[in-house]
Design a protein around this motif. Sequence first.
Motif, PDB file in Angstrom:
ATOM      1  N   UNK A 188      -2.732 -18.173 -15.875  1.00 28.67           N
ATOM      2  CA  UNK A 188      -1.648 -19.171 -15.932  1.00 28.67           C
ATOM      3  C   UNK A 188      -1.451 -19.926 -14.623  1.00 28.67           C
ATOM      4  N   UNK A 189      -2.037 -19.419 -13.535  1.00 30.06           N
ATOM      5  CA  UNK A 189      -1.944 -20.120 -12.256  1.00 30.06           C
ATOM      6  C   UNK A 189      -3.018 -21.205 -12.127  1.00 30.06           C
TER       7      UNK A 189
ATOM      8  N   UNK B 151       5.538 -21.249 -13.519  1.00 32.23           N
ATOM      9  CA  UNK B 151       4.611 -20.337 -14.191  1.00 32.23           C
ATOM     10  C   UNK B 151       5.351 -19.054 -14.602  1.00 32.23           C
TER      11      UNK B 151
ATOM     12  N   UNK C  83      -0.983  -4.435 -11.348  1.00 28.73           N
ATOM     13  CA  UNK C  83      -1.730  -4.872 -10.160  1.00 28.73           C
ATOM     14  C   UNK C  83      -1.913  -6.391 -10.165  1.00 28.73           C
ATOM     15  N   UNK C  84      -2.185  -6.941 -11.350  1.00 28.96           N
ATOM     16  CA  UNK C  84      -2.375  -8.392 -11.477  1.00 28.96           C
ATOM     17  C   UNK C  84      -1.140  -9.144 -10.979  1.00 28.96           C
TER      18      UNK C  84
ATOM     19  N   UNK D  39     -12.041   1.393 -10.882  1.00 28.11           N
ATOM     20  CA  UNK D  39     -11.473   2.606 -11.493  1.00 28.11           C
ATOM     21  C   UNK D  39     -12.066   2.867 -12.872  1.00 28.11           C
TER      22      UNK D  39
ATOM     23  N   UNK E 212      -5.901  -8.579   2.461  1.00 28.91           N
ATOM     24  CA  UNK E 212      -5.168  -9.559   1.657  1.00 28.91           C
ATOM     25  C   UNK E 212      -4.067 -10.263   2.438  1.00 28.91           C
TER      26      UNK E 212
ATOM     27  N   UNK F 269      -8.392  -9.397  -6.722  1.00 31.91           N
ATOM     28  CA  UNK F 269      -8.224  -8.033  -6.175  1.00 31.91           C
ATOM     29  C   UNK F 269      -7.687  -7.061  -7.236  1.00 31.91           C
ATOM     30  N   UNK F 270      -7.042  -7.602  -8.270  1.00 33.47           N
ATOM     31  CA  UNK F 270      -6.627  -6.748  -9.387  1.00 33.47           C
ATOM     32  C   UNK F 270      -7.845  -6.477 -10.266  1.00 33.47           C
TER      33      UNK F 270
ATOM     34  N   UNK G  41      -0.521  -8.651  -7.228  1.00 36.17           N
ATOM     35  CA  UNK G  41      -1.372  -9.562  -6.450  1.00 36.17           C
ATOM     36  C   UNK G  41      -0.821 -10.992  -6.505  1.00 36.17           C
TER      37      UNK G  41
ATOM     38  N   UNK H 252      -6.194 -20.875 -11.610  1.00 38.55           N
ATOM     39  CA  UNK H 252      -7.111 -20.571 -10.500  1.00 38.55           C
ATOM     40  C   UNK H 252      -8.245 -19.693 -11.009  1.00 38.55           C
TER      41      UNK H 252
ATOM     42  N   UNK I 169      -7.702 -10.477 -17.441  1.00 38.97           N
ATOM     43  CA  UNK I 169      -7.120 -10.210 -16.126  1.00 38.97           C
ATOM     44  C   UNK I 169      -7.383 -11.370 -15.183  1.00 38.97           C
ATOM     45  N   UNK I 170      -6.411 -11.640 -14.296  1.00 33.13           N
ATOM     46  CA  UNK I 170      -6.640 -12.591 -13.207  1.00 33.13           C
ATOM     47  C   UNK I 170      -6.232 -11.941 -11.901  1.00 33.13           C
ATOM     48  N   UNK I 171      -6.396 -12.660 -10.782  1.00 33.11           N
ATOM     49  CA  UNK I 171      -6.271 -12.162  -9.404  1.00 33.11           C
ATOM     50  C   UNK I 171      -7.478 -11.277  -9.080  1.00 33.11           C
TER      51      UNK I 171
ATOM     52  N   UNK J  68      -6.261   1.781   0.466  1.00 37.05           N
ATOM     53  CA  UNK J  68      -5.267   0.807   0.005  1.00 37.05           C
ATOM     54  C   UNK J  68      -4.629   0.064   1.176  1.00 37.05           C
TER      55      UNK J  68
ATOM     56  N   UNK K 115      -3.434  -2.048 -14.569  1.00 36.96           N
ATOM     57  CA  UNK K 115      -4.173  -3.281 -14.268  1.00 36.96           C
ATOM     58  C   UNK K 115      -3.253  -4.494 -14.369  1.00 36.96           C
TER      59      UNK K 115
ATOM     60  N   UNK L 239       0.852  -1.197   0.000  1.00 38.45           N
ATOM     61  CA  UNK L 239       0.000   0.000   0.000  1.00 38.45           C
ATOM     62  C   UNK L 239       0.887   1.246   0.000  1.00 38.45           C
TER      63      UNK L 239
ATOM     64  N   UNK M 159       0.005 -13.010  -3.221  1.00 41.75           N
ATOM     65  CA  UNK M 159      -0.829 -14.178  -2.923  1.00 41.75           C
ATOM     66  C   UNK M 159      -0.159 -15.516  -3.200  1.00 41.75           C
TER      67      UNK M 159
ATOM     68  N   UNK N 273      -8.920  -7.391 -23.293  1.00 46.02           N
ATOM     69  CA  UNK N 273      -8.316  -7.416 -21.958  1.00 46.02           C
ATOM     70  C   UNK N 273      -8.600  -8.732 -21.262  1.00 46.02           C
TER      71      UNK N 273
ATOM     72  N   UNK O  69     -10.221  -3.918  -8.579  1.00 49.00           N
ATOM     73  CA  UNK O  69      -9.631  -2.574  -8.658  1.00 49.00           C
ATOM     74  C   UNK O  69      -9.782  -1.993 -10.062  1.00 49.00           C
ATOM     75  N   UNK O  70      -9.495  -2.818 -11.054  1.00 46.59           N
ATOM     76  CA  UNK O  70      -9.640  -2.361 -12.436  1.00 46.59           C
ATOM     77  C   UNK O  70     -11.080  -1.921 -12.696  1.00 46.59           C
TER      78      UNK O  70
END
Lengths: 218, 215
Positions: free
Chosen positions: B51-52, A149, A100-101, B77, B105, B69-70, A104, B54, B65-67, B98, A97, A71, A108, B63, B73-74
Amino acid sequence: MATPVKVYGPPMSTAVSRVLACLYEKNVEFELISINMSKGEHKKPEFLKLQPFGQVPAFEDESISLFESRAICRYICDKYADKGNKGLYGTNPLAKASIDQWLEAEGQSFNPPSSTLVFQLAFAPRMNIKQDKVVIRQNEEKLSKVLDIYEKRLGEARFLAGDEFSLADLSHLPNTQYLVSGTDKGNLFTSRENVGRWWDEISSRDSWKKVVDLQKGA
Amino acid sequence: MAAIKAHGSLISTATNRVLVTLYEKELEFEFVSVDMSTGEHKKDHFLSLNPFGQVPALEHGDLKLFESRAITKYVAYEYANKGTQLIHQDSKKMAITLVWMEVEAQQYDPVASKLTWELGLKPMLGMVTDKAIVEENEAKLAKVLDVYENRLAHSKYLGGDCFTLADLHHLPTLQYLLGTQSQKLFDSRPHVSAWVADITARPAWLKVQAMRNKH
């Protein structure tokens, strides 16, 4: 001239060094305030006002007090957007984005097994705490899967979030530094071609070299 | 513009985190179910989204996106002008939000997820709860909730005066833990208890529950 920002905690702490790397990348002057953890200073009421979980780092500038290293890094990138490395947290929403991905993913998936290994292999011996071989083996397996990965990803892109070094890569520096330089598990990184190339590149940055110097001097 | 596609599983806490955000933002989306019981999440098609291997993953035009919390947020915004305001434009207020998003998390979720697995998901899947793990993690959760109790005594929501992603991110594990023995940890702390009652009653969260009840 602006007052230097304050960071509380020892530079050998992985979370503290994450913030320091970000401050160096952004050319933001800081004052590092020592917290004597062996004397329990981080659990005393005065510090708990800054960080209610009693952990390092804590951060203060002239207008705000913050904690949680990721943060703090995001705040630094936002507040000092025009200073130092301007692209560290992306210069448009899609880039942000993607960063952030992977930030995270670091928090995690990478951090839990790598920080457990750092504790077991680098810190426990110094603290006269007995290592747990089962925990070491389990976390090495988990970390290996994550790095497989990363190996694939870093074959497709120079850095995790794309073509440019970002906060997502930076966030990995502290734990990896310990594992590569301070334990016998460095081969997890160096034996993987793309991960090894990526580690060499990100750890050679001036900002990270300055953090490592601080850690050695402390 | 192409439709938003949310790929995931309705029993997955991370998937629910994304779904509630899409509802809060009043966005049209298509839910694409990933059949984890047949290992669909580990197959090449899904790995190209995450790729994980999950859940969840988000697709919107080009676009991907994974995770969770990302993704939240995307979405928060990108659609700042639609639906519930889940972030702050003011950088000082956002910095505080934040902080508490990272608290969720890093401090809350690792512990709450283990309890969710032992007390919420394992029984559903016909597996045996590990009492030692439950005891260990309830003790850890109690310490985290002591900090939350103090915070919520001074602030209506974790990030400040308004409901934001900092609160929302807790909903999926919270829902599992209510109705298990761990509920007592929330009930015994008055400010935490009031906050839980408030956020779990939000219409967007009830819509996610309704999705689960339909399937």
